[in-house]
Design an enzyme around this catalytic site. Sequence first.
Site, PDB file in Angstrom:
ATOM      1  CB  CYS A  48      -0.877   0.101   1.208  1.00  0.00           C
ATOM      2  SG  CYS A  48      -1.667   1.553   1.612  1.00  0.00           S
ATOM      3  CE1 TYR A  59      -5.349   1.939  -4.991  1.00  0.00           C
ATOM      4  CE2 TYR A  59      -3.551   3.853  -4.964  1.00  0.00           C
ATOM      5  CZ  TYR A  59      -3.909   2.458  -4.522  1.00  0.00           C
ATOM      6  OH  TYR A  59      -2.984   1.741  -3.904  1.00  0.00           O
TER       7      TYR A  59
HETATM    8  N1  LIG Z   1      -6.387   7.857   3.388  1.00  0.00           N
HETATM    9  C1  LIG Z   1      -5.916   6.722   3.851  1.00  0.00           C
HETATM   10  C2  LIG Z   1      -6.165   5.514   2.624  1.00  0.00           C
HETATM   11  C3  LIG Z   1      -5.477   4.165   3.032  1.00  0.00           C
HETATM   12  C4  LIG Z   1      -5.991   3.498   2.262  1.00  0.00           C
HETATM   13  O1  LIG Z   1      -7.075   3.351   1.269  1.00  0.00           O
HETATM   14  N2  LIG Z   1      -5.544   2.019   2.108  1.00  0.00           N
HETATM   15  C5  LIG Z   1      -5.985   1.097   1.191  1.00  0.00           C
HETATM   16  C6  LIG Z   1      -4.994   0.205   0.729  1.00  0.00           C
HETATM   17  S1  LIG Z   1      -3.734   0.936  -0.307  1.00  0.00           S
HETATM   18  C7  LIG Z   1      -6.703   0.203   1.903  1.00  0.00           C
HETATM   19  O2  LIG Z   1      -6.401  -0.429   3.039  1.00  0.00           O
HETATM   20  N3  LIG Z   1      -7.910  -0.536   1.514  1.00  0.00           N
HETATM   21  C8  LIG Z   1      -8.855  -1.494   2.206  1.00  0.00           C
HETATM   22  C9  LIG Z   1     -10.036  -1.725   1.195  1.00  0.00           C
HETATM   23  O3  LIG Z   1     -10.134  -0.901   0.043  1.00  0.00           O
HETATM   24  O4  LIG Z   1     -10.730  -2.460   1.736  1.00  0.00           O
HETATM   25  C10 LIG Z   1      -4.503   6.960   4.265  1.00  0.00           C
HETATM   26  O5  LIG Z   1      -3.856   7.717   3.539  1.00  0.00           O
HETATM   27  O6  LIG Z   1      -4.170   6.511   5.273  1.00  0.00           O
END
Ligand SMILES: N[C@@H](CCC(=O)N[C@@H](CS)C(=O)NCC(=O)O)C(=O)O
Length: 322
Positions: free
Chosen positions: A63, A195
């Site tokens: 990530c 994304y």
């Molecule tokens: N705003 C958050 C975004 C974090 C995020 O979106 N992480 C993704 C992985 S790249 C995630 O964990 N997604 C889980 C999902 O889509 O269920 C940050 O910058 O910490």
Amino acid sequence: MRQLVDGKWVYDDESFAGEDGKFDRPDTDFRNWITPDGSKGPDGQKGFKAEKDRYHLYVSLACPWAHRTLIFRHLKGLEDIISVNVVHPHMLDKGWTFESDFAGATGDSLYAKNYLYEIYQKAAPEMSGKVTVPVLWDKKEETIVNNESADIIRIFNTAFNDITGNTDNYYPKDLKTEIDEINERVYNTVNNGVYKTGFATRQDVYNDEVEKLFDSLDWLEHILSDGREYLVGDQLTEADVRLFTTLVRFDAAYYLHFKCNVNRIADYKWLQRYLERLYDLKAIKPTVNLKHIKEHYYYSHGNINPIRIVPEGPVLTWYEGE
Ligand SMILES: N[C@@H](CCC(=O)N[C@@H](CS)C(=O)NCC(=O)O)C(=O)O
């Protein structure tokens, strides 16, 4: 969607875009702060006291948002102060898991849970919302301090200075305005832009996002074309770290998987040099794991890559990992 609803895990489908064909990243839920003495955060957030061995990071090596926090943990000499667990690269119907049958995935050393959503349930049993990495966890109060990477890197930048003696500042006062300006465009069109491009489900939305992404890469190439080492000032700042975690994934994942294929980073003279120079920093190189990155993206998004084959290439000559 994949999320907690009133404390229960709900998985409907894999789609990321709304009916308008656009991907919209939801806001994060935990925004508290760590301060040297436990006093409130800069915007009046609840404060947690900076202490050794009190905090824990849950991250994915795939990530880009979590990657920022890992880099700051190294830059600020927090390796012995803040412990880390790494989730498995596959993110499927249960979200992130603590399975450890993939090199580098550690399991959950605090509670031996199976899923990251159980950590969120422990912090907020009734919560509704997304379950994302990174998570900054407080072992003492057994709760999530913060799950927004942009906040966590600012916390790391200053909160533990008295404990580590490391006063390096990656968001210095005199550069703040310029850093904020660069961050804003890089966030919207590059970090999140890949994304928005990759998850678009309508041609016009894709066309629009991919154009904004490559306009911004051209703009960044132009900024770096005077031979400067860093985006802002003559020092590494958070603006560089935030851009780096997208650049380092670009040719291996976003180019093919997210159809960000107008150019590779390798096609840009200055961006490529910049990427390699940052990769070479001793606080950064050990945090880059292209195995987790490729395995996560190509395997996890069945709506984009239904056969879940992870491609062999590309050959990246600068990369020193496996
Ligand atoms: N705003 C958050 C975004 C974090 C995020 O979106 N992480 C993704 C992985 S790249 C995630 O964990 N997604 C889980 C999902 O889509 O269920 C940050 O910058 O910490």
